[in-house]
Design a protein around this motif. Structure first.
Motif, PDB file in Angstrom:
ATOM      1  N   UNK A   1     -87.612  12.895 -75.522  1.00 51.70           N
ATOM      2  CA  UNK A   1     -87.075  12.442 -76.793  1.00 51.70           C
ATOM      3  C   UNK A   1     -86.165  13.492 -77.422  1.00 51.70           C
ATOM      4  N   UNK A   2     -85.768  14.436 -76.593  1.00 54.22           N
ATOM      5  CA  UNK A   2     -84.870  15.487 -77.049  1.00 54.22           C
ATOM      6  C   UNK A   2     -83.586  14.858 -77.539  1.00 54.22           C
ATOM      7  N   UNK A   3     -83.269  15.057 -78.799  1.00 47.65           N
ATOM      8  CA  UNK A   3     -82.109  14.356 -79.344  1.00 47.65           C
ATOM      9  C   UNK A   3     -81.153  15.273 -80.096  1.00 47.65           C
ATOM     10  N   UNK A   4     -81.321  16.568 -79.882  1.00 50.17           N
ATOM     11  CA  UNK A   4     -80.502  17.519 -80.632  1.00 50.17           C
ATOM     12  C   UNK A   4     -79.018  17.364 -80.319  1.00 50.17           C
ATOM     13  N   UNK A   5     -78.699  17.042 -79.046  1.00 54.17           N
ATOM     14  CA  UNK A   5     -77.290  16.985 -78.654  1.00 54.17           C
ATOM     15  C   UNK A   5     -76.626  15.675 -79.066  1.00 54.17           C
ATOM     16  N   UNK A   6     -77.427  14.681 -79.371  1.00 51.57           N
ATOM     17  CA  UNK A   6     -76.897  13.344 -79.636  1.00 51.57           C
ATOM     18  C   UNK A   6     -76.483  13.210 -81.099  1.00 51.57           C
ATOM     19  N   UNK A   7     -75.357  12.601 -81.338  1.00 45.96           N
ATOM     20  CA  UNK A   7     -74.949  12.347 -82.712  1.00 45.96           C
ATOM     21  C   UNK A   7     -75.307  10.915 -83.080  1.00 45.96           C
ATOM     22  N   UNK A   8     -76.040  10.759 -84.197  1.00 45.47           N
ATOM     23  CA  UNK A   8     -76.436   9.406 -84.601  1.00 45.47           C
ATOM     24  C   UNK A   8     -75.410   8.846 -85.560  1.00 45.47           C
ATOM     25  N   UNK A   9     -74.673   7.838 -85.081  1.00 45.52           N
ATOM     26  CA  UNK A   9     -73.656   7.238 -85.936  1.00 45.52           C
ATOM     27  C   UNK A   9     -74.313   6.313 -86.942  1.00 45.52           C
ATOM     28  N   UNK A  10     -73.693   6.250 -88.101  1.00 48.54           N
ATOM     29  CA  UNK A  10     -74.159   5.344 -89.129  1.00 48.54           C
ATOM     30  C   UNK A  10     -73.748   3.923 -88.746  1.00 48.54           C
ATOM     31  N   UNK A  11     -74.728   3.026 -88.504  1.00 47.49           N
ATOM     32  CA  UNK A  11     -74.375   1.686 -87.993  1.00 47.49           C
ATOM     33  C   UNK A  11     -73.612   0.844 -89.012  1.00 47.49           C
TER      34      UNK A  11
END
Lengths: 151, 488
Positions: free
Chosen positions: B332-342
């Protein structure tokens, strides 16, 4: 200063003896490589009726390098910027040593008759020239009246 | 001189991995002069970064170019100067030139700007040459003091010479045109050299001509290293990693910039321009210190590893996102991922601009951070050298026993370099399942790299088998990502 090349002497003589219609180019009293130029605005162009002052300088390696030319009178034109610098191919990469002062000034006069907004130097002017040509022409006439008609 | 004849440095498996030092990672290249395409294809499948090229000295390049010239002079019975005009105009494609020449000789002469498609204006020469008057200097000379190109425009030798000198001083050489107004005919090499007198000008002209030939040759690239004279030759024009055998500069063969896999040439250019434009906005990030998220003590990062342990409270956290490290090792490593605002499409223009900046900064921070880590890990390598020396002096093992630490450091540099260049790639990717897969693999690679960095920094307390296992995992992750996403 080195002696003036025969080419420059000949060109100057011919400019004085057989001047180009609508163009006057007079060498400066103190520097024979510096010319005071006046170009009349071409008929049927927004610059008609205006007298535009320019300066023209022949660099040391003229005619191997192009003359340096600049408008002194303010002018509203897509290929001439606020400082009077001119975007014209023969003054840059298309220069040929076989061209002369008179051919250069004729090309500049022709540029006044046929502005080229697709190869702009003054971006805001070129933009307006493309999207609203009649307004751009109104501006050019207004500038001619304001800056190029009072002596 | 050909590149080092060594095995592909990518043929890693287990303990064989990374048999080169940090420096050597970029310098060892698989080179095989006349390798079979089949073998090539095989290696390509195994190693997406596999590249075939050679490093040539100036005299070797000259020989190569001259072979092409000679081929044309003997086959077409033309002068070397003419052959060079054809070659330069046709990107040194011999077959193309032969075909076109046999098909229609005058067409290829016109295309190569050797002759005019129409005859020259007869008035031109009548006007001036009758009185032996040169139309450039307005002086008269005897006829033998005039020279004429194929177009028929004639000028005095002094003017030609002065004209060539002016052109050369402006850096023009193969592109020198006839002096006549709007005449496009090119001045061939022998014509220029017959009229140029000053030795320094002749020398400079020949240097510029050589430079133009290399630049127009699709198989040749100047090494971008400062003052380096080497020319790299590769038969395929692809964005491959090449290394100059003399100055060790590493670059992409296609665009000449720093190597940038998995990102492609156009994207990396866009990214670097963007970073340069936005550097002021991004400047605040360059601060080297952050506070521990638990005890808030100020911490300066002095190593490359992003798995941080606060020396004060021993809290383990990630330098990038300041999150607890425990969640980083998992899937669940998510540091590299950018979460876009849907819902961003429905937000105001202002909010969208802010979101765009936030997204850019997310990728920029990570790009910049890994670049810094690479530099810090170079320092770590220096420390490792000292540590090994101490150990050898204390008779705890021999120099050879500790060699694996160097291998680990060089492998770490290679992996982190690729990781750094995954961020511009991700920034320009469109949302969708492919991006999800990419970010998953990127996250996996990142996690393994930080594990490796952590282990190298603490090499005394970890055993060698564990370290080598970690090296293997990290490199496999890197290769997997490149295989899936590197398009060359």
């Amino acid at each position: 200063m080195a002696a003036l090349p025969r080419r420059i002497i000949k060109e100057t003589q011919r400019l004085m003896q057989e001047p180009v219609p609508g163009i006057s180019a007079v060498p400066d009293d103190t520097n024979a490589r510096y010319f005071h130029v006046i170009v009349t605005g071409p008929e049927d162009s927004p610059f008609e009726g205006g007298l535009f002052k320019l300066e023209l300088f022949l660099p040391e390696d003229y005619p191997m390098s192009a003359p340096k030319v600049r408008f002194i009178t303010k002018i509203y034109h897509p290929n001439i910027d606020r400082l009077g610098r001119i975007c014209l191919d023969i003054l840059k990469d298309k220069w040929s040593p076989a061209l002369q002062i008179r051919t250069v000034l004729l090309s500049i006069q022709a540029l006044l008759s046929a502005p080229n907004p697709d190869d702009p130097l003054a971006n805001d002017v070129a933009e307006l020239w493309k999207v609203n040509e009649s307004e751009a022409i109104r501006n050019a006439k207004e500038w001619t009246r304001r800056y190029a008609m009072d002596n | 001189m050909s590149g080092a004849e060594c095995e592909s440095d990518m043929d890693c498996s287990g303990s064989d991995c990374g048999d080169a030092g940090y420096e050597d990672y970029y310098s060892t290249q698989p080179w095989d002069g006349e390798i079979d395409n089949d073998i090539n294809f095989d290696k390509q499948k195994q190693d997406p970064e596999y590249a075939v090229y050679e490093c040539l000295r100036v005299d070797e390049v000259e020989r190569l170019l001259n072979e092409n010239v000679e081929f044309l002079t003997t086959n077409l019975q033309i002068t070397p100067s003419l052959a060079k005009l054809f070659l330069h105009a046709h990107e040194w494609d011999l077959q193309d030139i032969l075909l076109k020449y046999q098909d229609n000789t005058s067409n290829i002469m016109i295309d190569s700007k050797i002759i005019l498609s129409h005859s020259v204006d007869p008035l031109f020469n009548m006007k001036f040459l009758k009185g032996n008057l040169c139309s450039v200097c307005f002086l008269t000379f005897p006829t033998e003091r005039f020279s004429t190109l194929n177009c028929g425009h004639s000028f005095c030798n002094d003017c030609w010479c002065a004209y060539f000198e002016t052109q050369i001083l402006q850096g023009v050489s193969t592109g020198i045109r006839c002096m006549a107004n709007s005449c496009s005919i090119l001045a061939p090499e022998d014509f220029v050299l017959s009229l140029l007198i000053k030795p320094i000008m002749r020398e400079r002209y020949q240097q510029f001509v050589f430079r133009d030939y290399v630049k127009s040759h699709p198989q040749l690239r100047f090494c971008p290293g400062p003052n380096c004279q080497i020319v790299i030759r590769s038969k395929e024009l692809r964005s491959k990693r090449v290394i100059c055998s003399i100055c060790k500069t590493v670059f992409c063969f296609r665009c000449g910039m720093d190597y940038h896999a998995p990102t492609d040439c156009d994207t990396i250019k866009k990214w670097l321009t963007k970073c340069a434009d936005d550097s002021e906005t991004a400047n605040y990030i360059s601060a080297h210190t952050k506070d521990c998220p638990k005890c808030h003590i100020c911490i300066e990062k002095n190593g490359g590893c992003n798995h941080m342990q606060c020396y004060n409270c021993k809290h383990d956290f990630c330098w990038m996102c300041l999150g607890d490290w425990k969640t980083h090792g998992s899937e669940y490593y998510e540091c590299s991922r950018y979460k876009e605002n849907p819902n961003i499409a429905h937000e105001s223009v202002h909010a969208q601009a802010r979101e765009a900046l936030k997204k850019y900064l997310h990728y920029y921070e990570r790009w910049e951070n890994h670049s810094k880590s690479l530099k810090l890990e170079e320092q770590t390598l220096e420390e490792i050298k000292l540590r090994i020396q101490k150990k050898v002096m204390n008779a705890s093992g021999t120099w050879i026993d500790w060699q694996h630490l160097f291998e680990a450091a060089s492998l770490l540099a290679r992996c982190r370099y690729t990781l750094q260049y995954t961020y511009p790639y991700a920034y320009y990717m469109e949302a969708g399942p492919r991006k999800e897969l990419f970010e998953y693999q990127q996250a996996q690679l990142e996690a393994e790299i930080e594990n490796l960095s952590w282990k190298i920094e603490r090499a005394e307390t970890t055993d060698r088998g564990d370290l080598e296992n970690q090296m293997d995992i990290a490199e496999k992750r890197r290769i997997t990502l490149l295989k899936d996403f590197l398009e060359v």
